[in-house]
Write a protein that holds these residues in place. Structure first.
Motif, PDB file in Angstrom:
ATOM      1  N   ASP A  13      42.897  47.435  39.762  1.00 60.32           N
ATOM      2  CA  ASP A  13      43.524  46.117  39.892  1.00 60.32           C
ATOM      3  C   ASP A  13      43.875  45.528  38.521  1.00 60.32           C
ATOM      4  N   GLU A  66      46.908  47.474  37.182  1.00 61.42           N
ATOM      5  CA  GLU A  66      48.116  47.098  37.917  1.00 61.42           C
ATOM      6  C   GLU A  66      48.635  45.746  37.434  1.00 61.42           C
ATOM      7  N   GLU A  67      47.747  44.803  37.208  1.00 62.96           N
ATOM      8  CA  GLU A  67      48.158  43.495  36.701  1.00 62.96           C
ATOM      9  C   GLU A  67      48.748  43.612  35.294  1.00 62.96           C
ATOM     10  N   ARG A  91      52.226  44.864  35.616  1.00 67.54           N
ATOM     11  CA  ARG A  91      53.119  43.808  36.126  1.00 67.54           C
ATOM     12  C   ARG A  91      53.453  42.792  35.026  1.00 67.54           C
TER      13      ARG A  91
END
Length: 144
Positions: free
Chosen positions: A109, A112-113, A116
Motif C-alpha cells: 500500500d 502504491e501510494e 501514485r
C-alpha cells in the motif's frame, strides 16, 4: 505488445521483467547501459538514482509508447519525485515487482501510494518468477 521503457532503482527487477515479457529464460544480468528488447527498453537503475542521468531517461523514453515506473515490493524508499510521470508526455504505469516475497505484503500500500504521487494512474503487482500479474500487465500493454 507496444514498446515499454522500464525505469526503477537498481535491483528492483526491471531486467527479469523484460526477460519474462519477452518469453526468455530469467537469468541474472546487471544492466550497465540501456538494453533494447523487441517490445521493451531496460534502463540501468543508476539512471534513476542519479539525477544527472535523467536526460538519458527522458531521451530514451521518447522511443517508447509507454513508461513503466518500477519499484520492488518491500522497498519503501522511493527515488521518484512527486509528479515525475509528467516529465514523459506519455502514459505512465506503475509496477510493483517481487510480490511473491511474503514479507513484503505490509509495504504494498505504501509503494502504491508513492507511485501514485509520482503520477501513475494504474499500478500492476507482479512477480517475474511466479508470473503473478504478468498476463494482466501484458494484456494491458497490448491493448494500447
Amino acid at each position: 505488445m507496444k514498446k515499454v521503457i522500464f525505469i526503477g532503482k537498481s535491483g528492483c527487477g526491471k531486467t527479469s521483467l523484460c526477460q519474462r515479457l519477452q518469453g526468455e529464460e530469467i537469468r541474472y544480468k546487471k544492466t550497465q547501459s540501456i538494453d533494447l528488447y523487441v517490445d521493451s527498453i531496460d534502463t540501468p537503475g543508476e539512471y534513476l538514482e542519479n539525477r544527472n542521468y535523467y536526460s538519458a531517461l527522458i531521451t530514451t523514453a521518447a522511443e517508447a509508447n509507454m513508461i513503466a515506473l518500477v519499484q520492488e515490493c518491500g522497498d519503501t524508499i522511493s527515488m521518484m519525485p512527486p509528479g515525475f510521470a509528467g516529465t514523459f508526455g506519455r502514459e505512465v504505469i506503475g509496477i510493483i515487482t517481487k510480490t511473491d516475497i511474503g514479507e513484503c505484503e505490509d509495504s504494498i500500500d505504501i509503494i502504491e501510494e508513492q507511485l501514485r504521487v509520482a503520477g501513475v494512474r494504474r499500478v500492476f503487482k507482479v512477480s517475474a518468477y511466479s508470473t503473478e500479474g504478468i498476463e494482466e500487465l501484458r494484456r494491458y500493454v497490448d491493448g494500447l
